[in-house]
Design an enzyme around this catalytic site. Structure first.
Site, mmCIF file in Angstrom:
data_model
loop_
_atom_site.group_PDB
_atom_site.id
_atom_site.type_symbol
_atom_site.label_atom_id
_atom_site.label_comp_id
_atom_site.label_asym_id
_atom_site.label_seq_id
_atom_site.Cartn_x
_atom_site.Cartn_y
_atom_site.Cartn_z
ATOM 1 N N TYR A 109 0.794 -0.967 -0.338
ATOM 2 C CA TYR A 109 0.307 0.139 -0.252
ATOM 3 C C TYR A 109 0.869 1.428 -0.140
ATOM 4 O O TYR A 109 1.548 1.469 1.096
ATOM 5 C CB TYR A 109 -0.988 -0.142 1.228
ATOM 6 N N HIS A 161 0.649 -12.328 1.197
ATOM 7 C CA HIS A 161 -0.397 -10.829 0.267
ATOM 8 C C HIS A 161 -1.106 -11.741 -0.885
ATOM 9 O O HIS A 161 -2.368 -11.810 -1.547
ATOM 10 C CB HIS A 161 0.108 -9.947 -0.643
ATOM 11 N N LEU A 210 -17.952 -3.428 4.210
ATOM 12 C CA LEU A 210 -18.211 -2.131 3.144
ATOM 13 C C LEU A 210 -19.254 -1.768 2.160
ATOM 14 O O LEU A 210 -19.116 -0.832 1.280
ATOM 15 C CB LEU A 210 -17.337 -1.173 4.144
ATOM 16 N N GLY A 211 -18.157 -2.702 1.191
ATOM 17 C CA GLY A 211 -18.388 -3.002 -0.015
ATOM 18 C C GLY A 211 -18.023 -1.355 -1.132
ATOM 19 O O GLY A 211 -18.798 -1.030 -1.547
HETATM 20 N N1 LIG Z 1 -6.144 -8.774 1.068
HETATM 21 C C1 LIG Z 1 -6.284 -8.021 0.039
HETATM 22 O O1 LIG Z 1 -5.391 -8.084 -1.406
HETATM 23 C C2 LIG Z 1 -6.896 -6.857 0.190
HETATM 24 C C3 LIG Z 1 -7.990 -6.260 -0.693
HETATM 25 C C4 LIG Z 1 -8.694 -5.021 -0.827
HETATM 26 C C5 LIG Z 1 -8.742 -4.741 0.848
HETATM 27 N N2 LIG Z 1 -7.765 -5.656 2.499
HETATM 28 C C6 LIG Z 1 -8.328 -4.692 3.459
HETATM 29 O O2 LIG Z 1 -9.338 -4.797 3.855
HETATM 30 C C7 LIG Z 1 -9.899 -3.519 4.594
HETATM 31 C C8 LIG Z 1 -10.815 -2.407 3.960
HETATM 32 O O3 LIG Z 1 -10.826 -3.185 2.112
HETATM 33 P P1 LIG Z 1 -11.486 -1.734 1.645
HETATM 34 O O4 LIG Z 1 -10.944 -0.626 2.694
HETATM 35 O O5 LIG Z 1 -11.067 -0.784 0.431
HETATM 36 O O6 LIG Z 1 -12.838 -1.391 1.612
HETATM 37 P P2 LIG Z 1 -14.210 -1.516 2.796
HETATM 38 O O7 LIG Z 1 -13.568 -1.214 3.631
HETATM 39 O O8 LIG Z 1 -16.070 -2.353 2.350
HETATM 40 O O9 LIG Z 1 -14.902 0.239 2.122
HETATM 41 C C9 LIG Z 1 -13.681 1.150 2.532
HETATM 42 C C10 LIG Z 1 -14.807 2.301 1.794
HETATM 43 O O10 LIG Z 1 -15.837 3.064 2.950
HETATM 44 C C11 LIG Z 1 -15.139 4.518 3.296
HETATM 45 N N3 LIG Z 1 -15.784 3.970 5.045
HETATM 46 C C12 LIG Z 1 -15.020 3.726 5.994
HETATM 47 N N4 LIG Z 1 -16.344 3.996 6.804
HETATM 48 C C13 LIG Z 1 -16.947 4.359 6.451
HETATM 49 C C14 LIG Z 1 -18.243 4.893 6.989
HETATM 50 N N5 LIG Z 1 -18.378 4.522 8.427
HETATM 51 N N6 LIG Z 1 -19.278 5.604 6.682
HETATM 52 C C15 LIG Z 1 -19.611 6.133 5.148
HETATM 53 N N7 LIG Z 1 -18.077 5.966 4.343
HETATM 54 C C16 LIG Z 1 -17.854 4.881 5.011
HETATM 55 C C17 LIG Z 1 -13.838 4.615 2.992
HETATM 56 O O11 LIG Z 1 -14.139 6.178 3.127
HETATM 57 P P3 LIG Z 1 -12.810 6.978 3.439
HETATM 58 O O12 LIG Z 1 -11.531 6.601 3.285
HETATM 59 O O13 LIG Z 1 -12.988 7.923 3.095
HETATM 60 O O14 LIG Z 1 -12.881 7.020 5.269
HETATM 61 C C18 LIG Z 1 -13.211 3.768 2.137
HETATM 62 O O15 LIG Z 1 -14.336 4.484 0.510
HETATM 63 C C19 LIG Z 1 -8.549 -2.918 3.997
HETATM 64 O O16 LIG Z 1 -8.427 -1.378 4.473
HETATM 65 C C20 LIG Z 1 -7.568 -3.464 3.659
HETATM 66 O O17 LIG Z 1 -7.049 -4.012 4.794
HETATM 67 C C21 LIG Z 1 -6.966 -6.748 1.914
#
Ligand SMILES: NC(=O)c1ccc[n+]([C@@H]2O[C@H](COP(=O)([O-])OP(=O)(O)OC[C@H]3O[C@@H](n4cnc5c(N)ncnc54)[C@H](OP(=O)(O)O)[C@@H]3O)[C@@H](O)[C@H]2O)c1
Length: 330
Positions: free
Chosen positions: A58, A124, A220-221
């Site tokens: 990242y 990863h 959170l999609g």
């Molecule tokens: N291992 C892998 O290959 C891999 C791949 C994808 C994800 N991940 C892990 O999974 C974690 C989560 O995935 P993700 O961050 O892509 O998706 P997510 O958690 O489904 O969604 C993140 C998004 O939601 C927004 N958000 C978060 N909380 C909110 C709330 N309460 N109200 C409104 N909007 C909200 C964030 O905005 P802001 O950013 O503006 O706060 C961001 O745009 C990552 O951080 C990572 O650690 C791992």
């Protein structure tokens, strides 16, 4: 906050984690400036979050640096989970599972994170050029050396199988079985959310049967399930959602019933759709730890609050009836 146990190493963490990816990667870079992400990490800790999920890729590297800074003086409150095995070369993501590389990557992550030990070190993605036993064996040596406490595998990116009768994570499970012969897997990280429940078919049951922890990524999609995105709003070109088949204007409109359903449940509890989406993930098993990603302090606190939200049987039935995500190539 309730604590949940992660696998063979018997490590326990607060039920809701924090995903740090949006602070430095995959989402619009224009919103990743400033120190607010540091405050989001600290606010999450204040709210009882322990698992802080990052990766060397990242940024690359800047996210681990940021986490290291955010945890200064507070390392003992956190459970640091990071990843190795993917790197960015000429703007392409490539896998490297060679043992020498893994050893160097771990030392570099320790330096960036300003810590002596990584609580959970995740592969990863397996390198197709290197037998997974070799990569995993090198990671096991890092545990023996005291640089890492437990090991995990990320299984993101699996797509629906083309072979009739096959399940999305069958390949991952075969890989996990091979890894278990070498060293215990403490946690698997894979997408799990209201609109992407495929891990429930076989991957989560595999983890449950073996006491392996499960980190629910993208719970959170990618923001859609929070109800704060508007169909057709558009995304900056460097935001993953600008090219994502669920985020075309047409699909964002077509997927609205999921948000409407989450909002209906949320209103009954005085909660937010994001909290309901996370509470649903928590109810899928005692070893599930969702890692919602955010760089906003207020959302880090809101998301941590999902740990205290008790969904009823009626809520769960309603949520389970919501349709899975529609994508533009369906
Ligand atoms: N291992 C892998 O290959 C891999 C791949 C994808 C994800 N991940 C892990 O999974 C974690 C989560 O995935 P993700 O961050 O892509 O998706 P997510 O958690 O489904 O969604 C993140 C998004 O939601 C927004 N958000 C978060 N909380 C909110 C709330 N309460 N109200 C409104 N909007 C909200 C964030 O905005 P802001 O950013 O503006 O706060 C961001 O745009 C990552 O951080 C990572 O650690 C791992």
């Amino acid at each position: 906050m309730e604590r949940r146990s992660l696998g063979a190493a018997a490590l326990a963490v607060g039920a809701v984690g924090l995903g740090c990816m949006p602070m430095s990667w995959a989402y619009a870079a224009s919103q990743q400036r400033g120190d607010h992400a540091l405050r989001a990490v600290q606010a999450a800790l204040d709210a009882g979050v322990q698992l802080i999920d990052t990766a060397d890729m990242y940024g690359p590297f800047t996210n681990e640096l940021l986490v290291g800074r955010a945890l200064k003086g507070r390392r003992a409150e956190a459970f640091v989970s990071t990843k190795c095995g993917l790197l960015v070369v000429d703007q392409h993501i490539v896998a490297n599972g060679r043992p020498g590389y893994v050893r160097r990557a771990c030392d570099a992550s320790l330096r960036r994170l300003q810590t002596d030990v990584i609580d959970l070190y995740q592969l990863h993605r397996a390198d197709p050029e290197v037998p997974v036993e070799e990569t995993w064996g090198a990671m096991a040596e890092l545990v023996a050396a005291g640089k890492v406490r437990a090991l995990g595998l990320c299984a993101i990116g699996a797509r629906a199988p083309r072979r009739p009768g096959a399940r999305m994570h069958d390949g991952t499970i075969r890989q996990l079985e091979r890894m278990q012969q070498v060293f215990p897997v403490s946690a698997v990280q894979a997408e799990l959310s209201v609109w992407s429940p495929q891990a429930l078919e076989s991957l989560l049951p595999w983890c449950a049967a073996r006491g392996v922890g499960f980190l629910a990524a993208m719970p959170l999609g990618n923001g859609y399930l929070t109800g704060t995105l508007t169909p057709g709003q558009g995304f900056e070109p460097d935001d993953l959602r600008a090219r994502h088949p669920r985020f075309t204007a047409e699909m964002m409109a077509a997927n609205q019933p999921v948000v409407v359903g989450l909002r209906r449940v949320a209103e009954r509890h005085g909660a937010t759709p994001a909290q309901v989406a996370l509470a649903w993930a928590l109810r899928q098993g005692p070893q599930v730890v969702p890692v919602p990603g955010t760089k906003q302090e207020r959302w880090a606190v809101e998301n941590a609050g999902a740990a205290g939200l008790e969904l009823t049987a009626r809520d769960l039935t309603e949520i389970d009836r919501l349709p899975p995500a529609r994508e533009s190539w369906d």
